[in-house]
Motif scaffolding. Structure first.
Motif, PDB file in Angstrom:
ATOM      1  N   ASP A 121     -13.226 -12.143  -5.269  1.00  0.00           N
ATOM      2  CA  ASP A 121     -14.200 -12.486  -4.222  1.00  0.00           C
ATOM      3  C   ASP A 121     -15.567 -12.083  -5.162  1.00  0.00           C
ATOM      4  O   ASP A 121     -15.598 -11.385  -6.062  1.00  0.00           O
ATOM      5  CB  ASP A 121     -14.174 -11.335  -3.230  1.00  0.00           C
ATOM      6  N   PRO A 122     -16.727 -12.774  -4.813  1.00  0.00           N
ATOM      7  CA  PRO A 122     -18.017 -12.721  -5.293  1.00  0.00           C
ATOM      8  C   PRO A 122     -18.389 -11.090  -5.627  1.00  0.00           C
ATOM      9  O   PRO A 122     -18.807 -10.643  -6.513  1.00  0.00           O
ATOM     10  CB  PRO A 122     -19.028 -13.348  -4.239  1.00  0.00           C
ATOM     11  N   TYR A 123     -18.239 -10.379  -4.580  1.00  0.00           N
ATOM     12  CA  TYR A 123     -18.347  -8.971  -4.712  1.00  0.00           C
ATOM     13  C   TYR A 123     -17.615  -7.992  -5.732  1.00  0.00           C
ATOM     14  O   TYR A 123     -18.206  -7.309  -6.384  1.00  0.00           O
ATOM     15  CB  TYR A 123     -18.459  -8.298  -3.290  1.00  0.00           C
TER      16      TYR A 123
ATOM     17  N   SER B  52     -19.082  -9.204  -9.127  1.00  0.00           N
ATOM     18  CA  SER B  52     -20.358  -8.096  -9.264  1.00  0.00           C
ATOM     19  C   SER B  52     -19.993  -6.874  -9.740  1.00  0.00           C
ATOM     20  O   SER B  52     -20.502  -6.144 -10.519  1.00  0.00           O
ATOM     21  CB  SER B  52     -21.295  -7.973  -8.063  1.00  0.00           C
TER      22      SER B  52
ATOM     23  N   PHE C 289     -30.599 -15.381  -9.929  1.00  0.00           N
ATOM     24  CA  PHE C 289     -30.825 -16.674  -9.216  1.00  0.00           C
ATOM     25  C   PHE C 289     -32.005 -17.528  -9.410  1.00  0.00           C
ATOM     26  O   PHE C 289     -33.149 -17.009  -9.940  1.00  0.00           O
ATOM     27  CB  PHE C 289     -30.858 -16.513  -7.656  1.00  0.00           C
TER      28      PHE C 289
ATOM     29  N   ILE D 113     -32.886 -15.212  -2.773  1.00  0.00           N
ATOM     30  CA  ILE D 113     -33.136 -15.655  -1.338  1.00  0.00           C
ATOM     31  C   ILE D 113     -33.716 -14.312  -0.772  1.00  0.00           C
ATOM     32  O   ILE D 113     -33.702 -13.204  -0.888  1.00  0.00           O
ATOM     33  CB  ILE D 113     -31.471 -15.282  -0.862  1.00  0.00           C
TER      34      ILE D 113
ATOM     35  N   LEU E 153     -34.731 -11.981   2.449  1.00  0.00           N
ATOM     36  CA  LEU E 153     -33.791 -11.207   3.473  1.00  0.00           C
ATOM     37  C   LEU E 153     -34.981 -10.456   4.374  1.00  0.00           C
ATOM     38  O   LEU E 153     -35.123  -9.308   4.289  1.00  0.00           O
ATOM     39  CB  LEU E 153     -33.143 -10.099   2.917  1.00  0.00           C
TER      40      LEU E 153
ATOM     41  N   VAL F 281     -35.266  -6.397   5.788  1.00  0.00           N
ATOM     42  CA  VAL F 281     -34.709  -5.785   4.859  1.00  0.00           C
ATOM     43  C   VAL F 281     -35.508  -5.015   3.913  1.00  0.00           C
ATOM     44  O   VAL F 281     -36.207  -5.952   2.872  1.00  0.00           O
ATOM     45  CB  VAL F 281     -33.439  -6.189   4.341  1.00  0.00           C
TER      46      VAL F 281
ATOM     47  N   GLN G 191     -29.078   0.338  -1.665  1.00  0.00           N
ATOM     48  CA  GLN G 191     -27.623  -0.166  -1.235  1.00  0.00           C
ATOM     49  C   GLN G 191     -26.871  -0.746  -2.309  1.00  0.00           C
ATOM     50  O   GLN G 191     -25.478  -0.498  -2.187  1.00  0.00           O
ATOM     51  CB  GLN G 191     -27.621  -0.968   0.075  1.00  0.00           C
TER      52      GLN G 191
ATOM     53  N   MET H 227     -10.057 -19.987  -0.828  1.00  0.00           N
ATOM     54  CA  MET H 227     -10.687 -19.245  -1.806  1.00  0.00           C
ATOM     55  C   MET H 227     -12.221 -18.797  -1.607  1.00  0.00           C
ATOM     56  O   MET H 227     -13.035 -19.777  -1.613  1.00  0.00           O
ATOM     57  CB  MET H 227     -10.612 -19.699  -3.398  1.00  0.00           C
ATOM     58  N   ASN H 228     -12.485 -17.447  -1.613  1.00  0.00           N
ATOM     59  CA  ASN H 228     -13.802 -17.089  -1.328  1.00  0.00           C
ATOM     60  C   ASN H 228     -14.675 -17.823  -0.424  1.00  0.00           C
ATOM     61  O   ASN H 228     -16.059 -17.845  -0.204  1.00  0.00           O
ATOM     62  CB  ASN H 228     -14.535 -17.705  -2.521  1.00  0.00           C
TER      63      ASN H 228
ATOM     64  N   ILE I  81     -16.383 -18.010   3.183  1.00  0.00           N
ATOM     65  CA  ILE I  81     -16.825 -17.078   4.334  1.00  0.00           C
ATOM     66  C   ILE I  81     -16.308 -17.647   5.397  1.00  0.00           C
ATOM     67  O   ILE I  81     -16.874 -18.657   5.715  1.00  0.00           O
ATOM     68  CB  ILE I  81     -18.162 -16.850   3.927  1.00  0.00           C
TER      69      ILE I  81
ATOM     70  N   ASP J  32     -25.237 -18.937   4.392  1.00  0.00           N
ATOM     71  CA  ASP J  32     -24.179 -18.579   3.520  1.00  0.00           C
ATOM     72  C   ASP J  32     -24.832 -18.284   2.285  1.00  0.00           C
ATOM     73  O   ASP J  32     -24.377 -17.432   1.646  1.00  0.00           O
ATOM     74  CB  ASP J  32     -23.250 -19.820   3.254  1.00  0.00           C
ATOM     75  N   GLU J  33     -26.214 -18.666   2.065  1.00  0.00           N
ATOM     76  CA  GLU J  33     -27.122 -18.299   1.132  1.00  0.00           C
ATOM     77  C   GLU J  33     -27.288 -16.791   0.988  1.00  0.00           C
ATOM     78  O   GLU J  33     -27.086 -16.177  -0.301  1.00  0.00           O
ATOM     79  CB  GLU J  33     -28.088 -19.123   0.880  1.00  0.00           C
ATOM     80  N   GLN J  34     -27.937 -16.193   2.127  1.00  0.00           N
ATOM     81  CA  GLN J  34     -28.051 -14.871   2.176  1.00  0.00           C
ATOM     82  C   GLN J  34     -26.871 -14.056   1.842  1.00  0.00           C
ATOM     83  O   GLN J  34     -26.833 -13.115   1.103  1.00  0.00           O
ATOM     84  CB  GLN J  34     -28.447 -14.496   3.506  1.00  0.00           C
TER      85      GLN J  34
ATOM     86  N   PHE K 230     -23.967 -14.932   0.383  1.00  0.00           N
ATOM     87  CA  PHE K 230     -23.514 -14.952  -0.946  1.00  0.00           C
ATOM     88  C   PHE K 230     -24.630 -14.199  -2.166  1.00  0.00           C
ATOM     89  O   PHE K 230     -23.947 -13.483  -2.780  1.00  0.00           O
ATOM     90  CB  PHE K 230     -23.600 -16.479  -1.622  1.00  0.00           C
ATOM     91  N   TYR K 231     -25.811 -14.066  -1.770  1.00  0.00           N
ATOM     92  CA  TYR K 231     -26.757 -13.444  -2.729  1.00  0.00           C
ATOM     93  C   TYR K 231     -26.477 -11.840  -2.696  1.00  0.00           C
ATOM     94  O   TYR K 231     -26.473 -11.246  -3.572  1.00  0.00           O
ATOM     95  CB  TYR K 231     -28.092 -13.621  -2.145  1.00  0.00           C
ATOM     96  N   CYS K 232     -26.051 -11.302  -1.226  1.00  0.00           N
ATOM     97  CA  CYS K 232     -25.822  -9.875  -1.134  1.00  0.00           C
ATOM     98  C   CYS K 232     -24.717  -9.651  -1.796  1.00  0.00           C
ATOM     99  O   CYS K 232     -24.494  -8.611  -2.512  1.00  0.00           O
ATOM    100  CB  CYS K 232     -25.759  -9.572   0.273  1.00  0.00           C
ATOM    101  N   MET K 233     -23.695 -10.596  -1.576  1.00  0.00           N
ATOM    102  CA  MET K 233     -22.195 -10.479  -2.104  1.00  0.00           C
ATOM    103  C   MET K 233     -22.226 -10.378  -3.876  1.00  0.00           C
ATOM    104  O   MET K 233     -21.585  -9.568  -4.244  1.00  0.00           O
ATOM    105  CB  MET K 233     -21.463 -11.341  -1.795  1.00  0.00           C
ATOM    106  N   GLN K 234     -23.172 -11.199  -4.278  1.00  0.00           N
ATOM    107  CA  GLN K 234     -23.255 -11.321  -5.728  1.00  0.00           C
ATOM    108  C   GLN K 234     -23.903  -9.756  -6.376  1.00  0.00           C
ATOM    109  O   GLN K 234     -23.663  -9.554  -7.410  1.00  0.00           O
ATOM    110  CB  GLN K 234     -24.377 -12.367  -6.197  1.00  0.00           C
TER     111      GLN K 234
ATOM    112  N   LEU L  14     -22.080  -6.179  -2.634  1.00  0.00           N
ATOM    113  CA  LEU L  14     -21.782  -5.783  -1.048  1.00  0.00           C
ATOM    114  C   LEU L  14     -20.772  -6.766  -0.682  1.00  0.00           C
ATOM    115  O   LEU L  14     -20.625  -7.965  -0.937  1.00  0.00           O
ATOM    116  CB  LEU L  14     -23.121  -5.998  -0.241  1.00  0.00           C
ATOM    117  N   ASP L  15     -19.832  -6.136   0.172  1.00  0.00           N
ATOM    118  CA  ASP L  15     -18.515  -7.068   0.581  1.00  0.00           C
ATOM    119  C   ASP L  15     -19.115  -7.707   1.843  1.00  0.00           C
ATOM    120  O   ASP L  15     -20.319  -7.755   2.095  1.00  0.00           O
ATOM    121  CB  ASP L  15     -17.269  -6.293   0.865  1.00  0.00           C
TER     122      ASP L  15
ATOM    123  N   GLU M   6     -20.469  -5.650   4.831  1.00  0.00           N
ATOM    124  CA  GLU M   6     -21.732  -5.006   4.490  1.00  0.00           C
ATOM    125  C   GLU M   6     -23.073  -5.841   4.246  1.00  0.00           C
ATOM    126  O   GLU M   6     -24.022  -5.511   4.855  1.00  0.00           O
ATOM    127  CB  GLU M   6     -21.509  -4.261   3.169  1.00  0.00           C
TER     128      GLU M   6
ATOM    129  N   ILE N 196     -28.162  -7.945   6.613  1.00  0.00           N
ATOM    130  CA  ILE N 196     -29.015  -8.916   7.330  1.00  0.00           C
ATOM    131  C   ILE N 196     -29.401  -8.887   8.657  1.00  0.00           C
ATOM    132  O   ILE N 196     -30.381  -9.020   9.202  1.00  0.00           O
ATOM    133  CB  ILE N 196     -28.331 -10.440   6.878  1.00  0.00           C
TER     134      ILE N 196
END
Lengths: 244, 480
Positions: free
Chosen positions: A71-73, A76, A84, A88, A90, A93, A101, B1-2, B4, B427-429, B431-435, B438-439, B442, B447
């Motif tokens: 998965d992406p996380y 990471s 990027f 993006i 937020l 936040v 976090q 796969m992946n 969301i 999805d962008e937001q 993906f950004y946090c997951m990158q 954060l799962d 989270e 958000i």
């Protein structure tokens, strides 16, 4: 560190990456150059695991793990960082709570306790100073209303904070003026410690004048069509992508 | 796969869905004069109170159940409900926590409201209402010393009849609408607060409502009066067991602020929302209204609505005093099959009155979430102002969000400002946090909490963290 083998990637049923092969060793800095629309950003997004980027065949080995299965996380937490091209926003936040976090997510995966507020503030101050980021920026909302330069600095701050082993920079130079480009590059150069690897994706030579690569690859029609050393970048800059 | 997958729902078990095994005492089912007389006698009410109730009941006979909510409401058989339920052997309210049934104390402990601890720690005074009765009120004596009255309304009717007589029904008339009138006829318990002149209440006052008995409606009544120059911050919380049936909660809350007084009223509503197929859950049909009676007075409503099968309420302000201010801050979250039709009314009567509305609606699953609001400027409400902001956030593609803002401006010198947005968690937001490690859950929670921030920060500090967690829990399972 990273080994890409025979990679084919589809985005919305269209093949963007074709039979890509690339190996990046520890401490190496690779640059991928290519014309607009050649699919070079797709490499970055695929490696980071963006949804809807479908790996049709081939595989990617990152620190002896099957990167594509994760998965992406998880990627990471394993040490892959993507800066990027368009960070993006937020809204609502605050940057400080966000940074804390994401740092704690990484600490947790290493089996460490969440960082205490005082220690976090100390680290944040020190790292912000290196990048000329005023502390005031951290009470604003993540990337919301940030200038292009502020957004990119915030990306570099995050890579510094999370201490990744592979940093992928997707057109980090876009939208930066000369001064911002210089200070951002200096901060990135400080992260070059001989172990950490970089994959720099760019359209222009100018970023590579500040962050010197060991290897330069020219990207066209979904794959690497030529590889060489730093001099290849200068040649491209003089002659353009059309000339081979 | 992946991928969301935002439509794939699994509701996290409702944490407060347990039933307390305690013998209860109910009066016979049904709605009639005898039932009302019985409720009144159980509360040892004076004659005037009974007459007031009976007058309301007389009126109710000629009223119809309102149907205009943007929600599917199953028909309610008002003769098939219990209107009063209390733990057995509860004729006299315990004088101290020592006398309270340990099972009740345990219930509140499980709900995260340890009454004994709360009593020991300064900061929050709690009135605990269990079905139709108040089982404990903490810090009463300490508040008494400075003249603050904080007690069950049943007690206030006996001990402070002048205050109750003067203000009950003064903000929500007995004849207001079906559910308000029903409440006036059969209300059982709730909290009463009086803050004397120039007293700033030194602690948060809070009422915790718990429905336990089955087939029982809860009809609480709360009355808060802030005398000249006083200030109070009040918070209510609510939970109920998980049951297949829909249970009715029809409360009336009246606030009165005199000259230069301020009332801050916060709600964290977490009634049982029903299961993931929409079975069971509370019908939360509540009338809340504040009267800024005096000049320079202020009433501020903050609500975090995460529970109930149907939430149907409009905490409102009548701005009668010149220079008075009304505020409404709301987060309404609906998931699965939940329905919410909520908002506010700001009625500007006095000069230079101001109101501010900030509403954040979050819909997920197959839920429906409507903001409905009215801003009215009376002819005499010169130089008055309203600001309204309504934001909707959609999670997934099977939910609905509606915004119905009504305005009536009869004053040439008054102005309205309205902003509305509808957005999706992109999805962008995510993906950004997951990158950044954060799962998916989270990331979503970060958000959504950002989206609600403006409202959450209105809550008293003690409850802000809890509310933030509640926001995350309510949406748990909404990303796969």
């Amino acid at each position: 560190m990273l080994e890409i083998k025979n990679l084919d990637v589809l985005v919305e049923d269209k093949q963007i990456i074709k039979n890509l092969n690339l190996k990046i060793g520890p401490g190496e800095v690779h640059a991928i150059m290519g014309p607009n629309g050649s699919g070079k950003s797709t490499i970055a997004h695929t490696l980071a695991g963006k949804p809807n980027y479908l790996v049709e065949s081939g595989n990617v080995d990152f620190k002896n793990e099957d990167l594509i299965a994760k998965d992406p996380y998880e990627r990471s937490l394993l040490g892959l960082f993507l800066a990027f091209q368009y960070p993006i926003e937020l809204p609502g936040v605050t940057n400080a709570s966000y940074l804390k976090q994401i740092l704690n997510a990484h600490r947790k995966s290493r089996g460490e306790n969440p960082i205490d507020a005082g220690e976090f503030l100390k680290i944040l101050k020190e790292k912000s100073r290196n990048l000329n980021i005023p502390m005031e920026m951290h009470s604003r909302f993540v990337n919301t209303g940030f200038s292009g330069g502020e957004k990119k600095k915030n990306e570099v701050l995050q890579m510094d904070l999370l201490d990744p082993s592979l940093i992928i920079m997707d057109e980090t130079d876009s939208g930066l003026d000369v001064d911002a480009l210089k200070s951002t590059s200096e901060a990135v150069n400080k992260l070059r410690d001989g172990k950490r690897s970089f994959l720099i994706i760019t359209h222009y030579l100018r970023l590579l004048e500040y962050i010197e690569p060991n290897h330069v690859h020219v990207f066209g029609d979904g794959t690497i069509i030529e590889s060489g050393d730093k001099s290849l970048a200068s040649r491209i800059d003089n002659e353009g992508y059309a000339v081979k | 796969m992946n991928k969301i997958n935002k439509d794939n729902f699994k509701q996290d078990a409702y944490k407060y869905g347990f039933v307390t095994e305690i013998e209860d005492e109910k009066i016979p089912k049904g709605l009639n004069e005898d039932v009302i007389k019985l409720i009144s006698s159980k509360k040892n009410e004076p004659e005037w109170m009974l007459e007031w109730r009976l007058a309301a009941y007389e009126r109710l006979k000629h009223m119809e159940v309102p149907k205009w909510a943007r929600a599917n409401i199953a028909d309610i058989d008002f003769q098939d409900l219990y209107y009063y339920s209390s733990p057995k052997d509860f004729k006299d309210k315990p004088k101290s926590l020592e006398e309270v049934d340990p099972k009740l104390l345990e219930t509140y402990e499980k709900l995260g409201i340890p009454l004994k601890e709360q009593e020991a720690l300064a900061g929050v005074a709690v009135d605990a209402v269990f079905d139709s009765v108040s089982v404990a009120t903490t810090f009463k004596e300490k508040l008494n010393e400075i003249g603050v009255i904080f007690c069950p309304i049943s007690e206030a009717i006996q001990k402070h009849p002048d205050l109750v007589k003067k203000y009950i029904g003064s903000v929500i008339p007995v004849t207001d609408h079906f559910y308000a009138t029903l409440n006036s006829a059969v209300f059982s318990d709730g909290s009463f607060v009086y803050i004397p002149k120039n007293v700033k209440c030194p602690m948060e006052l809070s009422t915790y409502f718990r429905i336990n008995a089955s087939e029982t409606g809860q009809f609480e009544r709360t009355l808060i009066i802030a005398d000249e120059g006083s200030y109070v911050s009040y918070l209510e919380g609510c939970t109920a067991p998980m049951r297949d049936e829909n249970q009715l909660h029809a409360a009336n809350v009246e606030l009165v602020a005199l000259d230069n007084a301020e009332i801050k009223y916060s709600t964290v509503q977490n009634w049982y929302p029903g299961d993931e197929d929409g079975k069971g859950g509370i019908y939360n049909f509540v009338t809340k209204r504040g009267l800024c009676k005096g000049k320079n007075s202020k009433i501020s409503w903050t609500q975090i609505e995460t529970g109930s099968a149907i939430t149907w309420k409009y905490p409102s302000c009548i701005l009668r005093g010149d220079n008075s201010t009304g505020e409404f801050y709301s987060v309404a979250i609906t998931n699965n099959h939940q329905q919410a039709d909520t908002g506010t009314k700001m009625i500007h009567l006095g000069k230079n009155t101001k109101s501010r509305i900030v509403s954040k609606g979050i819909s997920a699953g197959k839920s429906s979430n409507t903001y409905r609001g009215l801003v009215n400027f009376h002819r005499k409400a010169e130089n008055s102002k309203n600001f309204t902001q309504c934001d909707s956030l959609l999670v997934g593609s099977n939910c609905k969000a509606n915004t119905i803002p009504l305005t009536e401006n009869n004053s040439n010198t008054s102005s309205l400002e309205h902003e509305a947005t509808t957005s999706k968690i992109s999805d962008e937001q995510l993906f950004y946090c997951m990158q950044r490690g954060l799962d998916a859950e989270e990331a979503q929670s970060l958000i959504v909490n950002g989206f609600c921030k403006e409202v959450l920060q209105q809550l008293p500090m003690e409850f802000a963290v809890e509310a933030q967690k509640l926001v995350s829990i309510s949406l748990e399972g909404s990303v796969g």
